[in-house]
Structures are given as structure tokens and as C-alpha cells.
Design a protein around this motif. Structure first.
Motif, PDB file in Angstrom:
ATOM      1  N   SER A 138      -1.648  17.850  -0.052  1.00  0.00           N
ATOM      2  CA  SER A 138      -2.582  18.024   1.070  1.00  0.00           C
ATOM      3  C   SER A 138      -4.005  17.749   0.611  1.00  0.00           C
ATOM      4  N   VAL A 139      -4.850  17.455   1.579  1.00  0.00           N
ATOM      5  CA  VAL A 139      -6.278  17.271   1.303  1.00  0.00           C
ATOM      6  C   VAL A 139      -6.866  18.550   0.719  1.00  0.00           C
ATOM      7  N   GLY A 198       6.391  17.119  -0.421  1.00  0.00           N
ATOM      8  CA  GLY A 198       5.326  17.060   0.587  1.00  0.00           C
ATOM      9  C   GLY A 198       5.532  15.952   1.605  1.00  0.00           C
ATOM     10  N   GLY A 199       6.532  15.100   1.385  1.00  0.00           N
ATOM     11  CA  GLY A 199       6.767  13.975   2.297  1.00  0.00           C
ATOM     12  C   GLY A 199       7.752  13.018   1.666  1.00  0.00           C
ATOM     13  N   MET A 236      -5.257  10.721  -0.019  1.00  0.00           N
ATOM     14  CA  MET A 236      -4.589  11.843   0.658  1.00  0.00           C
ATOM     15  C   MET A 236      -5.135  12.036   2.064  1.00  0.00           C
ATOM     16  N   ARG A 237      -6.431  11.783   2.254  1.00  0.00           N
ATOM     17  CA  ARG A 237      -6.986  11.875   3.621  1.00  0.00           C
ATOM     18  C   ARG A 237      -6.314  10.834   4.523  1.00  0.00           C
ATOM     19  N   ILE A 280      -3.353   9.432   3.994  1.00  0.00           N
ATOM     20  CA  ILE A 280      -1.934   9.811   4.144  1.00  0.00           C
ATOM     21  C   ILE A 280      -1.776  10.876   5.220  1.00  0.00           C
ATOM     22  N   GLU A 281      -2.652  11.845   5.225  1.00  0.00           N
ATOM     23  CA  GLU A 281      -2.565  12.871   6.282  1.00  0.00           C
ATOM     24  C   GLU A 281      -2.754  12.236   7.659  1.00  0.00           C
ATOM     25  N   ALA A 282      -3.668  11.261   7.737  1.00  0.00           N
ATOM     26  CA  ALA A 282      -3.897  10.582   9.021  1.00  0.00           C
ATOM     27  C   ALA A 282      -2.694   9.722   9.413  1.00  0.00           C
ATOM     28  N   TYR A 335       0.487  10.315   8.629  1.00  0.00           N
ATOM     29  CA  TYR A 335       1.519  11.224   9.139  1.00  0.00           C
ATOM     30  C   TYR A 335       1.153  11.741  10.537  1.00  0.00           C
ATOM     31  N   ARG A 336      -0.115  12.028  10.722  1.00  0.00           N
ATOM     32  CA  ARG A 336      -0.546  12.544  12.038  1.00  0.00           C
ATOM     33  C   ARG A 336      -0.366  11.472  13.103  1.00  0.00           C
TER      34      ARG A 336
END
Lengths: 369, 369
Positions: free
Chosen positions: B134-135, B204-205, B347-348, B350-352, B354-355
């Protein structure tokens, strides 16, 4: 059911093979006469020379806004003066029994008008891709041909091209396992800012309408599925004099019901012509994929090491296969494998691609698409 | 400004070249000692053998939950019993002056904890990719290393790999004209459903955290730009026992400020390892692109005809380059070219990604990304 269309393509290819030596021979007779509407680069330099490769098709008339050019082409091909039409005299083609089929090779914005006028003149129609510049036009074209009881076929030549047919066969045979994704990049460097393809009123759009449509087509015929959603982004330098009216690059992603994804790039600013079909056991790659000639393909697990020589088609060239297919459909009463409905399917997706790019969001494609 | 990071990469490569024969030699001394945390496949089979190729790095300790394996590895590499740690005794590594750097080769979910504990033990940290899950974890790791005044580097080995460095050079040199798009496909067939990489709590994924991150990295280092928006779609067969917890295939599109687009596929269901950079004058293609060894590259206008042999790097292997780079950064006080901030940037995104896949919409990336 998703694989219906792909099966139809393969059956059509098989029928063509059979036709060259078997049952379909009964359906032969005098070659059908084509009128070529539009003596631009494609009609004049690409299509007309292909009649020499055809078994069932011949050049019977030309339609042009340039009387000198029309006269020269007619003379070169031994056509009488009565086989020359202008856009003003076009409708009198109904009185010419030598013309069975009208092939519309005009700028995109004129496809609908000339397809409808040809149908009303009692002629079958081959219309170049893209079928038209809107879904509404495509629907009007289909209706006009239906009313006139004439066949309508779209000039999707790749459905008659050996490399693409072999790729369809490999993809549907299980040779590369369960399909996971398709990638296709189609583009070329557009050099002349004055070309009609860069004028929205004539083209209806930029690279997608012209070259990107091959990537869309390939995604559909290689998967045998219809996309359920699309997302697209455009990247165009509007300060470039070529791109004041239409898009340069557009990237679109198609989602298919089976979970297969297709990622496609279309552009007028780089030379690319390739298709990749990826399965969980291997891949099929074409490069160039959809050119007039010289297409090549490879299959393998992690590289291009094994080049594939596709089986020969019964027709001499993809163009001859395309031209003769419509003749055979007229003779047998079958629908062309790339009918007006097929052109309409692409146009619905193209409208959704443009809308997605404009609105910056995923567009779901309705059941109709 | 967009090209800053790419310039830094090239400068770093140049500095390494210079370092092998010039100014940086002054910064040499005894090789630095690394403690390898985690004796799984990557730490044991990939990293530990690479110390033989290093100029400035050596194996100094091992950390494992398996005492017998730790003892065997220590014996094989001539390490004393005092160089063996368990996860329980890990924090006492602070008392071992032989250990300068801790290399975290654990499952993703443990990266943050062991990076922070290593920094608190006064050690510099090399952390394997993805930096964390995670971020928030990435930010905590950066803060911990900053507080402890220790260096933090992420194991992005491709920044030291000859083929990728040459691709960066070609892409930024103008050799292929103005960049238009990047495509990258990274995947492999994951066979064992029991692997930790398929357990969300540990990984985590799915494929994106493991292999797709190479496509993301390549898009960034080849363009030298940071994406401003992302769109992603996932395609996972949840009835497949491998994919009950994490994604199989994820397709993401990145938009860069210059108009360059990147289309990336990540998957656990097909073997692909390739990168394409397309400019308006030609292309650079890598396949395989980011493997441990054997990467190849081509450049040309419409095909792969011209294979490129990249210039040799001053380090023997990409791994040696990576390991020695952190040592040199500690010696000189420079920041690693792939610092914690670089891992955080990924990671920022990657979170986007997934979102975006979850919400089915385009996500704009903030100025911070």
C-alpha cells in the motif's frame, strides 16, 4: 453462439475451396460486371487491376467526376463509351445490363448516398470500409438494399486473406489454448495534409475510420466474439496541420464476454501493422498483418521463431476473393460473410469508441451492438 | 522536467562507467556486507549467487525462519553461526558490524515491517519490488529510513540491465522520433495454486504486483514521464483455483503529459515478456525485455530486422549493478536512482489501477503521483 461468426468465416473459406473444384461450380456462368465508383487511388490502382485475378468478376463500367480520367481508364480496359458515368448520370446505370454490382470506392461521407442510389438502380453493392460515417447511415443503406432486394457487402478484404484466415483457424482450433487477449496496432504516417481523409466532412473521422478499423475488425474475427464494453483515449497534436479536423492516435480497449480483452492502437503518426492473439498456451502474431500483400505470421510460445506459411486460398488474391465472393452470393442467394450488418456492427463500436474518448469513460455496448 | 528521471538514469549509468575507471574509485574500500532476509527462491537462488559478480558487495548474513536451511546456506558461503538470524532474533542484527545493508526478499506483505525494523537497527535497506502492498506502507518505510538516516533502495534491477538502458538511450535520443506510445506485456503461467503470490494477505494483489509492475516501470522509464491518468480492466476466471484471491489478467492504459500513451497487460495465465516503444520515425522493441538474462532488442521502422547489441555495462550483471549501486550511494551520500520514492510512485499508480478496475472508470493521478 459467440463463435458463430468465426465459424461462418471458416465455413465460407471452406466453401470457397470446395467451390473451386466441386459443388459451387454449378453456380458459375459469365463473370459479373462491376462498376467502379470513384477513380481515386484505391479504385483505380488497387481494385481495377484485381479483375485480372478474378474468376467471376470483371470491370464493366467506371464512374468518375473527371471525364478525361474516366475516358482514359475505359480505353485502357476496353470499355465502351456507354460504360462511362459521371456522378450526374450515375442513376442511369440502372439501364446498363452489363453492370451487376456497383463498387463504392468514394470518400467515406459518400458511401451511403451511392450505396442507396445503386440499390435503387437495381444493382448489388460492394461498399468500401468504413461502411459509412454513422450508424444511421449504415441502417439506411441496409434498408435500401433490403427494399431493393439487392445484396450489400463491405470491402473487408482481410476475410479473404490467407494469413488472417489461418490466424482465425489457429485461434479457434485450441492450438494456442484458451484465448486471453488480442493486441492490434494499425497506423501509418500520413504525410499530405490536403488529403480528403483529413477532412472531417469527407472522412467522418481520422485514423480510426481509415486504418484503426482493421484493428477493430481483427479483434472481432480473431475472437469470434462481440465486445460488451469499450474504453478509448485520443492523443492528437491539434497544432499539427494534418490534425486540425480529425484524430491522429486513438487507443481503445474492448471487453469480450469470455474475458478476452483487446487492446488496439490506431494512428496517423507512426507505421505499425500488426496483430497478436495470445492464448494461455501460446500465441499467433501477424506482421504485417493486413497489408495488400506480403503479410506474415508466426506462432509459438515465447517468440516468433516459427513462421507459418498459411495454406493457399482458392482465390489468387484477397481482392479477387472479395470480388468473387459477392458474385457467388448473388448467384447462390447467400448473404456475404461481410454483409452490411457486419459493417454496421463496426460502426456501432466506432461511435462508442469516439464517445468514450470524448467523455473519458467506459461505454457499455448494447445488445444490438 | 518530464525527462528528469530518464536523464538521471542515464547519468547514473554514465557514472557507473566512469566509476569503473575514474573518480569514483576513491569511494571504494572493503565490500559492504548484505544480510539477505528470506531464503525463498529469489533470495536464495537469484540474489545470493550474484555476490560473486559484485565489486562492492558481499554476503554477510542470512535471515530465515528455517534454521536448517539457514545453517546450510551459511555453511556453503563460509558465514559464521553469528551471521544467522531468525525472524525473532532479527533486530539483534544491529549489533553485527559486518552487516551494512539488509536486503528484504520476503513476501510483499512483509516488506514494510522488515524495512522499518532494518532501518531501526541502523542498517541501509534494499527492498524487493513491489515496495509494499500500500501507499501508506511505502510512506512509513520512507519515513523510517529518513528518521534513521539510512538509504532505502528498491530492487528495480532493470535500471541496471544493458538492454533496458540502451532502450532508454534510444528512446530519449530522438533516434525513433517523437514518442507516440509504449506497449508492454508481462506475464507468465502461474502453475502452483499454493504459492504465497496467490494469497492476498501475503502478496497484496495478483499479477500486477508481481510481474505487471515491470510493464508499469518500463512505461515510466522509457518515456521519462509520470502518468496523469490511468484506466484499467481486470479479467480473471474466479472459478480457477489459482485465482480465488487475486487477479489473473489486468490491462491498464496510462496517459502521459506529452500525449504518449502506454498500454500494458499483466497476467498469470500466459507467457509474455515484451516492451515496445513507438516513435513517429521508428520503434524499439525488447523481447524478452526484463528477464534475469537473455534479453534482446531490435530497432527499425516496420520490423525487428535490426537486432541491437547494447553496450556492455560496467557491472557484470544487472543484479551486481543493483547491489553495488546501493553500496556506492551509501559511500557517496547520493540517493539511489531507484529510491523509496520511486517505489512509492509505482505504488500510487498501482492503487489507482486497482481502483480503476474496481470502479470501471478512468482515474486521474494527482500531482503527488
Amino acid at each position: 453462439m459467440d463463435f458463430d461468426r468465426r465459424d461462418i468465416l471458416l465455413s465460407a473459406a471452406a466453401a470457397l475451396v470446395a467451390g473451386s473444384s466441386g459443388a459451387a461450380r454449378a453456380a458459375t456462368g459469365r463473370p459479373f460486371g462491376y462498376a467502379i465508383v470513384g477513380l481515386g487511388q484505391y479504385g483505380l490502382k488497387t481494385i481495377i487491376p484485381q479483375f485480372a485475378n478474378c474468376a467471376h468478376s470483371r470491370l464493366a463500367a467506371v464512374v468518375s467526376g473527371d471525364p478525361a480520367k474516366a475516358a482514359r481508364v475505359a480505353a485502357e480496359h476496353g470499355l465502351p463509351a456507354s460504360a462511362i458515368y459521371s456522378y450526374e448520370t450515375f442513376d442511369t446505370i440502372r439501364n446498363n445490363p452489363d453492370v451487376d454490382i456497383v463498387y463504392v470506392c468514394l470518400p467515406n461521407s459518400m458511401h451511403a448516398e451511392y450505396t442507396i442510389r445503386a440499390a435503387r438502380a437495381g444493382k448489388h453493392v460492394m461498399c468500401e470500409k468504413p461502411m459509412a460515417i454513422s450508424v444511421a447511415e449504415c441502417e439506411a443503406m441496409i434498408a435500401a438494399c433490403k427494399t431493393a432486394k439487392r445484396k450489400l457487402m463491405i470491402g473487408y478484404r482481410c476475410h479473404f486473406e490467407a494469413t488472417n484466415l489461418e490466424a482465425i483457424r489457429l485461434a479457434s482450433s485450441g492450438a494456442i489454448g484458451k484465448l486471453r487477449y488480442v493486441r492490434s496496432e494499425h497506423g501509418f504516417v500520413m504525410r499530405d495534409p490536403s488529403l480528403w481523409r483529413l477532412k472531417r466532412a469527407l472522412s467522418g473521422g481520422g485514423s480510426l475510420m481509415d486504418i484503426g478499423i482493421y484493428a477493430l475488425q481483427a479483434s472481432r474475427y480473431l475472437t469470434g466474439e462481440e465486445p460488451v464494453a469499450v474504453y478509448a483515449r485520443e492523443s492528437t497534436d491539434r497544432s499539427d496541420p494534418r490534425f486540425t479536423e480529425v484524430e491522429d492516435m486513438i487507443d481503445f480497449t474492448l471487453e469480450f464476454p469470455s474475458g478476452v480483452m483487446a487492446g488496439c492502437y490506431s494512428m496517423y503518426s507512426a507505421n505499425q501493422n500488426r496483430v497478436l492473439v495470445m492464448g494461455d498456451k501460446g500465441r499467433v502474431e501477424l506482421e504485417p498483418a493486413t497489408r495488400y500483400a506480403g503479410n506474415r505470421m508466426w506462432t509459438g510460445r515465447d517468440g516468433r521463431e516459427q513462421e507459418v506459411t498459411p495454406p493457399a486460398t482458392p482465390h489468387k488474391t484477397q481482392f479477387a476473393g472479395q470480388l468473387d465472393h459477392l458474385v457467388q452470393c448473388v448467384r447462390t442467394g447467400n448473404e456475404p460473410i461481410v454483409s452490411g450488418e457486419e459493417g454496421l456492427r463496426d460502426m456501432r463500436i466506432i461511435e462508442a469508441i469516439y464517445r468514450s474518448a470524448r467523455e473519458g469513460r467506459r461505454i457499455q455496448l448494447g445488445a444490438k451492438a
